[in-house]
Design an enzyme around this catalytic site. Structure first.
Site, PDB file in Angstrom:
ATOM      1  N   LYS A   7       0.857  -1.185   0.000  1.00  0.00           N
ATOM      2  CA  LYS A   7       0.000   0.000   0.000  1.00  0.00           C
ATOM      3  C   LYS A   7       0.887   1.226   0.000  1.00  0.00           C
ATOM      4  O   LYS A   7       2.006   1.194   0.529  1.00  0.00           O
ATOM      5  CB  LYS A   7      -0.889   0.011   1.247  1.00  0.00           C
ATOM      6  CG  LYS A   7      -2.140   0.824   1.083  1.00  0.00           C
ATOM      7  CD  LYS A   7      -3.211   0.054   0.330  1.00  0.00           C
ATOM      8  CE  LYS A   7      -4.471   0.843   0.124  1.00  0.00           C
ATOM      9  NZ  LYS A   7      -5.567  -0.029  -0.350  1.00  0.00           N
TER      10      LYS A   7
HETATM   11  P1  NAD Z   1     -12.941   8.053  -2.138  1.00  0.00           P
HETATM   12  O1  NAD Z   1     -11.934   9.045  -1.731  1.00  0.00           O
HETATM   13  O2  NAD Z   1     -13.346   7.951  -3.546  1.00  0.00           O
HETATM   14  O3  NAD Z   1     -14.288   8.260  -1.274  1.00  0.00           O
HETATM   15  C1  NAD Z   1     -14.323   8.308   0.127  1.00  0.00           C
HETATM   16  C2  NAD Z   1     -15.714   8.765   0.521  1.00  0.00           C
HETATM   17  O4  NAD Z   1     -15.848   8.704   1.941  1.00  0.00           O
HETATM   18  C3  NAD Z   1     -16.026  10.216   0.125  1.00  0.00           C
HETATM   19  O5  NAD Z   1     -17.357  10.282  -0.341  1.00  0.00           O
HETATM   20  C4  NAD Z   1     -15.870  10.980   1.437  1.00  0.00           C
HETATM   21  O6  NAD Z   1     -16.616  12.158   1.450  1.00  0.00           O
HETATM   22  C5  NAD Z   1     -16.428   9.933   2.381  1.00  0.00           C
HETATM   23  N1  NAD Z   1     -16.082  10.149   3.779  1.00  0.00           N
HETATM   24  C6  NAD Z   1     -14.868  10.436   4.327  1.00  0.00           C
HETATM   25  N2  NAD Z   1     -14.994  10.560   5.650  1.00  0.00           N
HETATM   26  C7  NAD Z   1     -16.295  10.341   5.953  1.00  0.00           C
HETATM   27  C8  NAD Z   1     -17.057  10.323   7.144  1.00  0.00           C
HETATM   28  N3  NAD Z   1     -16.484  10.573   8.318  1.00  0.00           N
HETATM   29  N4  NAD Z   1     -18.392  10.047   7.073  1.00  0.00           N
HETATM   30  C9  NAD Z   1     -18.970   9.781   5.897  1.00  0.00           C
HETATM   31  N5  NAD Z   1     -18.312   9.782   4.729  1.00  0.00           N
HETATM   32  C10 NAD Z   1     -16.994  10.060   4.769  1.00  0.00           C
HETATM   33  O7  NAD Z   1     -12.399   6.647  -1.591  1.00  0.00           O
HETATM   34  P2  NAD Z   1     -12.778   5.198  -2.103  1.00  0.00           P
HETATM   35  O8  NAD Z   1     -11.817   4.803  -3.147  1.00  0.00           O
HETATM   36  O9  NAD Z   1     -14.241   5.124  -2.348  1.00  0.00           O
HETATM   37  O10 NAD Z   1     -12.383   4.348  -0.806  1.00  0.00           O
HETATM   38  C11 NAD Z   1     -13.270   4.227   0.305  1.00  0.00           C
HETATM   39  C12 NAD Z   1     -12.836   3.047   1.143  1.00  0.00           C
HETATM   40  O11 NAD Z   1     -12.836   1.854   0.352  1.00  0.00           O
HETATM   41  C13 NAD Z   1     -11.418   3.132   1.726  1.00  0.00           C
HETATM   42  O12 NAD Z   1     -11.401   2.473   2.974  1.00  0.00           O
HETATM   43  C14 NAD Z   1     -10.581   2.350   0.725  1.00  0.00           C
HETATM   44  O13 NAD Z   1      -9.393   1.837   1.296  1.00  0.00           O
HETATM   45  C15 NAD Z   1     -11.560   1.240   0.391  1.00  0.00           C
HETATM   46  N6  NAD Z   1     -11.285   0.563  -0.877  1.00  0.00           N
HETATM   47  C16 NAD Z   1     -11.216   1.265  -2.055  1.00  0.00           C
HETATM   48  C17 NAD Z   1     -10.974   0.592  -3.248  1.00  0.00           C
HETATM   49  C18 NAD Z   1     -10.950   1.279  -4.585  1.00  0.00           C
HETATM   50  O14 NAD Z   1     -10.881   0.586  -5.601  1.00  0.00           O
HETATM   51  N7  NAD Z   1     -11.053   2.601  -4.659  1.00  0.00           N
HETATM   52  C19 NAD Z   1     -10.770  -0.801  -3.224  1.00  0.00           C
HETATM   53  C20 NAD Z   1     -10.880  -1.491  -2.021  1.00  0.00           C
HETATM   54  C21 NAD Z   1     -11.140  -0.785  -0.858  1.00  0.00           C
END
Ligand code: NAD
Length: 414
Positions: A108
């Site tokens: 990561k």
């Molecule tokens: P992103 O940055 O696209 O979106 C994150 C979202 O969470 C945003 O809408 C933000 O406003 C919201 N957020 C942040 N803090 C918040 C809070 N306190 N309350 C409510 N909403 C809140 O990120 P993402 O890529 O969607 O990733 C989200 C999660 O999924 C992370 O834990 C990431 O590690 C995990 N993840 C992502 C992927 C991927 O392909 N992008 C793959 C596996 C896991």
């Protein structure tokens, strides 16, 4: 308060006890090998600002394990990024790739930055700096970054372009690229679609009918999961993001909400919905909850208030161990992160395969192969949990760790 790494390692230790590693692999320090990453890379990036002056950023890349294949894992841009968080995320990647049977280890990366505070040109300079410092550590057969919070196809395109200045053109150096640069159809949507696929398997097991879903986080994962649900005719009744939370017991219009977010930067002020307090989302009256934002969303303080019967973890580490115990005690079925959100890395793997073959698949093929892999991983986890009378999370950790440790021993443990 324990860090996310402490939380992740506490379950690794419990699983090692459950699987009797100490006796079976006596003297091989299995848990220490899992705790200490293969390589920790930390450095400073100094970025020139458009208006003059510079800003300094702390950067990380953690290569946790390449026991099952080359390192693989996303890059997070967020102000809370720190060493422990990136180590935990890298460990979870090793578990995830093992669990869903793709030939990768875990890694990561991250930068402690709020990307919203930089212009596009400043951000591009930061990404290029980050890449140039890592040019000897990443590569299509070494370590393959991908998007995570705060990064997406645009940043992956910059990494690909910067990398090719130093090395041969290698499309497989990153995944989650724009389709025009060798990205896979369906990658952008894959994590959210995978969350829904895993959720539907659990819905089926529970025999839920006419259920309603609440989604925390409306970024890549949350919005694509919500859109998939909307397109299937399943009601999404509440959504939150960093700007606020809204609900509509009759079902939110998710395509309109995505347009609103793209126009305004968040879901706050979305018409055709009532605003609710952010904390209410977790306890919202619904049958299914999808935490798709960040770690530690469900803690000992709020887990008792969860009214859903099913939680499918779109985010990594959204549930603390204390919260997990409360959910289990209250009879809430939890589909753990390393299973529920594995769709992203599965389709990243498909992207890498397509880059190597130079042959690109239709989106329907990508989705079909994604669903086959996820459903079979879910079935293995569910069956193991039933056999051994343990939670889905414990079963997922058992299956993932058993494979990693066996490979470690097979390879010779030096
Ligand atoms: P992103 O940055 O696209 O979106 C994150 C979202 O969470 C945003 O809408 C933000 O406003 C919201 N957020 C942040 N803090 C918040 C809070 N306190 N309350 C409510 N909403 C809140 O990120 P993402 O890529 O969607 O990733 C989200 C999660 O999924 C992370 O834990 C990431 O590690 C995990 N993840 C992502 C992927 C991927 O392909 N992008 C793959 C596996 C896991």
């Amino acid at each position: 308060m324990p860090s996310v790494l402490d939380n992740a390692m506490s379950l690794v230790c419990r699983t090692a006890d459950f699987l009797d590693f100490q006796r079976r692999f006596h003297g091989l320090e299995i848990v220490e090998r899992l705790r200490v990453p293969d390589k920790v890379i930390m450095f400073r990036a100094t970025v020139q600002l458009d208006e003059g002056g510079v800003r300094v950023y702390q950067c990380y890349r953690i290569q946790h394990s390449d026991i099952l294949g080359c390192y693989k894992g996303g890059i997070r841009f967020h102000p809370d990024v720190d060493l422990d968080e990136v180590k935990a995320l890298a460990l979870w990647m090793s578990l995830k790739t093992s669990l869903v049977g793709i030939p990768y280890g875990g890694a990561k990366g991250g930068i402690t930055v709020d990307p919203k505070t930089l212009s596009v040109t400043e951000l591009e300079r930061l990404v290029r700096k980050y890449t140039s410092r890592l040019v000897n550590d990443i590569g299509p057969n070494i370590d393959i970054p991908a998007p995570d919070m705060g990064t997406g196809a645009r940043e992956m395109a910059w990494i690909y372009d910067e990398y090719r200045k130093y090395r041969d053109v290698a499309r497989g150096v990153v995944t989650g690229k724009p389709v025009a640069l060798g990205g896979s159809l369906g990658r952008k949507e894959a994590t959210g679609r995978g969350v829904v696929c895993a959720m539907l398997e659990a819905v089926n097991d529970l025999g839920l009918q006419d259920y309603r879903v609440a989604v925390q986080g409306f970024g890549n994962v949350g919005s694509h999961a919500a859109l998939d649900l909307f397109e299937r005719g399943i009601k999404v009744v509440a959504v939150s993001d960093i700007t606020g939370a809204v609900c509509n017991p009759g079902g939110l219009n998710i395509p309109a909400m995505i347009k609103h977010r793209d126009r305004t930067g968040g879901i706050y002020g979305f018409a055709d919905a009532q605003p609710i307090a952010m904390e209410e989302l977790i306890a919202f009256d619904c049958e299914v909850l999808l935490p798709c934002a960040k770690e530690n969303a469900l803690t000992a303080d709020n887990a008792g208030a969860v009214r859903a019967k099913l939680v499918a973890e779109g985010a990594n580490g959204p549930t603390t161990p204390e919260a997990d115990a409360i959910l289990v005690k209250n009879g809430v079925l939890v589909v753990p992160d390393i299973l529920a959100n594995a769709g992203g890395v599965i389709v990243s793997y498909f992207e890498w395969v397509q880059n190597r073959e130079g042959f690109y698949w239709e989106e329907a093929d990508v989705n079909q192969r994604l669903f086959i892999r996820l459903k079979s991983a879910y079935a293995r986890v569910r069956d193991f949990s039933t056999q051994r009378k343990i939670s889905l999370r414990e079963a997922a950790y058992c299956l993932a760790l058993e494979k990693i440790v066996q490979a470690m021993v097979d390879r010779g443990v030096q």
